[in-house]
Design a protein around this motif. Sequence first.
Motif, short mmCIF file in Angstrom:
data_model
loop_
_atom_site.label_atom_id
_atom_site.label_comp_id
_atom_site.label_asym_id
_atom_site.label_seq_id
_atom_site.Cartn_x
_atom_site.Cartn_y
_atom_site.Cartn_z
N LEU A 141 8.70 13.59 -8.11
CA LEU A 141 7.92 12.84 -7.24
C LEU A 141 8.42 11.56 -7.00
N ASP A 142 8.09 11.11 -5.52
CA ASP A 142 8.51 9.89 -5.51
C ASP A 142 7.39 8.71 -5.67
N GLY A 143 6.48 8.97 -6.22
CA GLY A 143 5.40 8.14 -6.77
C GLY A 143 4.52 7.38 -5.54
N CYS A 144 4.79 8.21 -4.15
CA CYS A 144 3.72 7.59 -3.15
C CYS A 144 2.52 7.70 -3.41
N PRO A 145 1.88 6.57 -3.26
CA PRO A 145 0.17 6.60 -3.76
C PRO A 145 -0.51 7.63 -3.05
N ASP A 146 -0.05 8.34 -2.01
CA ASP A 146 -0.89 9.33 -1.02
C ASP A 146 0.21 10.33 -0.97
N TYR A 147 -0.19 11.54 -1.62
CA TYR A 147 0.43 12.79 -1.53
C TYR A 147 -0.10 13.68 -0.41
N GLY A 148 -0.86 13.22 0.69
CA GLY A 148 -1.03 14.06 1.53
C GLY A 148 -0.04 14.77 2.52
N TRP A 149 1.02 14.12 2.47
CA TRP A 149 2.25 14.86 3.09
C TRP A 149 2.78 16.04 2.27
N ILE A 179 -11.00 5.68 6.47
CA ILE A 179 -9.98 4.81 6.00
C ILE A 179 -9.41 5.21 4.74
N ILE A 180 -8.09 5.14 4.67
CA ILE A 180 -7.08 5.24 3.28
C ILE A 180 -6.73 3.98 2.77
N CYS A 181 -7.23 3.89 1.46
CA CYS A 181 -6.80 2.62 0.89
C CYS A 181 -5.79 2.62 -0.50
N ILE A 182 -5.09 1.95 -0.73
CA ILE A 182 -4.24 2.08 -1.87
C ILE A 182 -4.19 0.78 -2.80
N ARG A 183 -4.34 0.86 -4.04
CA ARG A 183 -4.26 -0.18 -4.87
C ARG A 183 -2.84 -1.18 -4.77
N LYS A 184 -3.06 -2.28 -4.98
CA LYS A 184 -2.10 -3.19 -4.67
C LYS A 184 -0.91 -3.09 -5.71
N ASP A 185 -1.12 -2.80 -6.74
CA ASP A 185 -0.30 -2.75 -7.81
C ASP A 185 0.86 -1.58 -7.57
N ARG A 186 0.63 -0.56 -6.55
CA ARG A 186 1.43 0.55 -5.89
C ARG A 186 2.25 0.03 -4.77
N LYS A 187 1.95 -1.01 -4.06
CA LYS A 187 2.52 -1.25 -2.75
C LYS A 187 4.12 -1.16 -2.88
N GLN A 188 4.70 -1.45 -3.86
CA GLN A 188 6.13 -1.29 -3.92
C GLN A 188 6.93 -0.03 -3.94
N GLU A 189 5.87 1.13 -3.93
CA GLU A 189 6.46 2.37 -3.76
C GLU A 189 6.27 2.92 -2.26
#
Length: 266
Positions: free
Chosen positions: A152-160, A229-239
Amino acid sequence: MPYREKRIYSGAMLEIERVHCTSCGRIIGRRPRGVPTGKAQAKINLRNAQLKLARLMCENFRRGDYHITLTFGQSMTREQQAEALAKLLRWLRKVCRKAGGGRYADGDLRYICVREDRGVRPHYHLVCQAFGLMVDELAKVWSWGRVDMGTLDGCPDYGWLARYLTKQEDQDKGRKRWSQSKNLRPPYMPEPKILKRKALSYRPKVPKDYYALTHYRNATAGGYEWEYIICIRKDRKQELPLDIQEQLDQAGCWSAYTEDMEQTGL
């Protein structure tokens, strides 16, 4: 008319859903069994299943975990295929426990498995945690066909990924879309809030350690507004992809853009 705001925390992803509440204060029973599902309802059921699967994967899996494809190269009945998968899962549980379970101290295997057979060779998609498994070892045990193994690529949203795994819409009646281990953590869903209509004219409050990544707003066929709305944690932005990272840096917390989705009757 009342509206409901529901928040769902799944790993690094937060979903905020504001919809017209048709059941607030009332109990609505289910339709009798045997009534055929309409096309509109089938579309909603598929979307809800994809959301549920995405939330499970976001909550339980992360970058580096395994995505394994197990393809059958020989003709086998569905029952034989299920027996082959059960045999492999027993072996994986044993190997996982011997390896210490990866990042889970209890040593138990955590997995989600989806079967596909429409227009292609029958195969299983298996997602599980990383625990030092080698593809050569797996290929020796899976003697019924080909094995493909990725991470897995670590994307915070695995909807795809959820949409890809459930792309076979014509599932056999009465069968589940996927199977899973019993030790998966469910997403956290606090008690929904009941809102007045005028509350939808204001943006919802996003926690300070989250980015609002995607924002949808439209109305149902009945004229009721909804917001997602879909939000992600800021510590995962680099992914995230680089262009989205740049957009987050420029726009700050509310970087989401508004898109009109088709009227689905939600």
